[in-house]
Design an enzyme around this catalytic site. Structure first.
Site, PDB file in Angstrom:
ATOM      1  N   LYS A 107      35.157 -25.462 -73.556  1.00 40.75           N
ATOM      2  CA  LYS A 107      34.408 -25.839 -72.361  1.00 40.75           C
ATOM      3  C   LYS A 107      34.453 -24.675 -71.383  1.00 40.75           C
ATOM      4  CE  LYS A 107      37.232 -29.889 -73.131  1.00 40.75           C
ATOM      5  NZ  LYS A 107      36.452 -30.860 -73.838  1.00 40.75           N
ATOM      6  N   ASP A 112      26.228 -14.166 -65.930  1.00 43.70           N
ATOM      7  CA  ASP A 112      25.909 -12.736 -65.821  1.00 43.70           C
ATOM      8  C   ASP A 112      27.008 -11.827 -66.366  1.00 43.70           C
ATOM      9  OD1 ASP A 112      23.476 -13.322 -64.701  1.00 43.70           O
ATOM     10  OD2 ASP A 112      24.111 -12.959 -62.626  1.00 43.70           O
ATOM     11  N   HIS A 316      42.501 -35.961 -67.467  1.00 36.27           N
ATOM     12  CA  HIS A 316      41.933 -35.223 -68.594  1.00 36.27           C
ATOM     13  C   HIS A 316      42.450 -33.785 -68.587  1.00 36.27           C
ATOM     14  CE1 HIS A 316      38.269 -33.651 -70.933  1.00 36.27           C
ATOM     15  NE2 HIS A 316      38.718 -34.642 -71.677  1.00 36.27           N
ATOM     16  N   LYS A 318      44.737 -30.312 -68.983  1.00 33.84           N
ATOM     17  CA  LYS A 318      45.335 -29.622 -70.126  1.00 33.84           C
ATOM     18  C   LYS A 318      45.931 -28.304 -69.621  1.00 33.84           C
ATOM     19  CE  LYS A 318      41.268 -31.561 -72.299  1.00 33.84           C
ATOM     20  NZ  LYS A 318      41.781 -32.873 -72.583  1.00 33.84           N
ATOM     21  N   ASP A 323      58.093 -20.754 -64.748  1.00 36.75           N
ATOM     22  CA  ASP A 323      58.569 -19.938 -63.635  1.00 36.75           C
ATOM     23  C   ASP A 323      57.564 -18.840 -63.272  1.00 36.75           C
ATOM     24  OD1 ASP A 323      61.603 -20.838 -64.203  1.00 36.75           O
ATOM     25  OD2 ASP A 323      60.712 -20.088 -66.054  1.00 36.75           O
TER      26      ASP A 323
END
Length: 411
Positions: A107, A112, A316, A318, A323
């Site tokens: 996704k 450009d 949703h 992810k 650290d």
């Protein structure tokens, strides 16, 4: 910045080309909700119209590569409509036919060859106002954007085996051993993009599973993880088999004294997923340095509300933060998303300890962790898995929402 604002900015600032990698294209709520769609998808409708208008400009070319076949009704609808109007050049790809298994699950939006978004959000109205999402917006970074273009090129050429092989043979510009050095928030940082599956990676590209495991192994004091699905399984194979890479790395971190916190949803197969999470949490306080806490996050819903909306209100995310490192990706943490054919990508950013960007992501995690909607694992297991008596339990999905009975819950 909201996901809507980031995407709007990328589309509006494009002067030459816009490349989109999408698991689905369902910006207009009407494909799922009918006349009710206008109540929920104003932002998605706006972006659909913006893509429609932008793609009609003579000087701008929009390309979209999209997963096929769709899982849910309407998943490919807007891509097809935009293609029919001549606003986008679109290719749908059935990776299972090419590699034997898998989905197009990456996704990102690339503008450009200079600016891009990469993250958890699908090109979907629900990702704009119903689901919790996190992505990276990068501006004026042609070096890294060109490297993302190499990834898009592989996807674009998937239907043509000869061209696909040529695209894969192009070397990644940056990887774990050779990251791009940048200035971020006025501080030095290193950044690169990692991808899955290995068989579609550019030469020299870091496998995103390697990136995740190596950063877990490098964590020294803290490790915070927020993912929708956590399964040490190949969840969608028949029969299911064990996937130990991430789970073993987390156990190593716990044993060596890293403070681990994990936020997840209990949306898919909760009777299985929560038991694996309970196994991890059982290591808490196994010695004086071992710390692991797990919570289940449920985005609040309205009682007696629309069953579809209630189901879609979920985390949703992810991402993980240690650290010194932030990793924001497109993949759930189950074996199917890293091994086989499913595509995924992750941006990895490293700073010195307590770097400003690292701290920002820690603050985002903490906001969710301390929320009243983050429920202790034992409480969720007792009230939602064993008895289903709480008002924060996940709803069962209406089977009529699937595009076909054969489709499984890849998200």
């Amino acid at each position: 910045m909201s996901t809507f604002s980031a995407w709007k900015q990328l589309i509006e600032m494009s002067t030459r080309e816009l490349d989109i990698a999408a698991y689905k294209s369902s910006l207009q709520g009407k494909h799922v909700l009918g006349d009710m769609g206008q109540m929920y998808s104003a932002e998605g409708d706006y972006l659909y119209n913006l893509l429609l208008e932008t793609g009609r400009k003579e000087n701008i070319k929009i390309r979209m590569i999209e997963n096929y076949p769709p899982k849910d009704k309407g998943d490919n609808a807007d891509g097809i409509i935009l293609q029919n109007f001549g606003s986008v050049y679109r290719r749908s790809v059935d990776i299972e036919k090419i590699l034997g298994r898998g989905k197009m699950h990456s996704k990102f939006i690339l503008s450009d060859n200079e600016h891009f978004y990469l993250g958890s959000a699908n090109l979907d109205w629900r990702s704009l106002n119903q689901k919790m999402e996190l992505g990276i917006l990068t501006e004026n970074c042609e070096c890294l954007a060109q490297d993302l273009k190499r990834i898009f090129k592989v996807y674009w050429e998937l239907p043509n085996s000869t061209q696909m092989k040529r695209a894969i043979d192009v070397h990644a510009a940056y990887n774990k051993e050779r990251p791009l050095k940048i200035n971020m928030y006025g501080e030095d940082a290193e950044i690169y993009i990692a991808t899955s599956p290995k068989q579609l990676n550019n030469k020299g590209r870091t496998w995103d599973l390697d990136a995740i495991v190596s950063e877990i192994d490098a964590a020294q004091t803290t490790l915070d993880i927020h993912v929708m699905d956590y399964f040490p399984l190949f969840l969608y194979r028949k029969p299911r088999t064990h996937f130990d890479s991430i789970d073993d790395a987390l156990r190593r971190a716990i044993v060596r004294g890293v403070k681990v916190r994990l936020l997840a949803a209990a949306l898919h197969y909760p009777k299985i997923g929560t038991r694996f999470l309970k196994s991890l949490e059982s290591l808490n306080n196994m010695n004086e340095n071992a710390t692991i806490q797990v919570k289940i996050f449920k985005v609040p819903t309205q009682q007696n509300g629309n069953i579809l909306i209630n189901r879609e209100r979920r985390t949703h995310n992810k991402f993980m933060v240690t650290d010194t490192t932030v990793l924001v990706g497109t993949s759930n943490w189950a074996g199917d998303y890293f091994v086989g054919g499913t595509t995924g990508a992750a941006v990895v950013i490293k700073q010195h300890r307590n770097g400003a960007f690292v701290q920002e992501i820690k603050d985002i995690f903490q906001r969710s962790w301390s929320s009243e909607y983050a429920h202790g694992l034992n409480e969720y297991f007792e009230k939602c898995v064993l008895r289903h008596t709480a008002d924060f339990c996940e709803a069962t999905k209406d089977p009529s929402l699937f595009a076909s009975p054969e489709n499984i819950e890849f998200e």
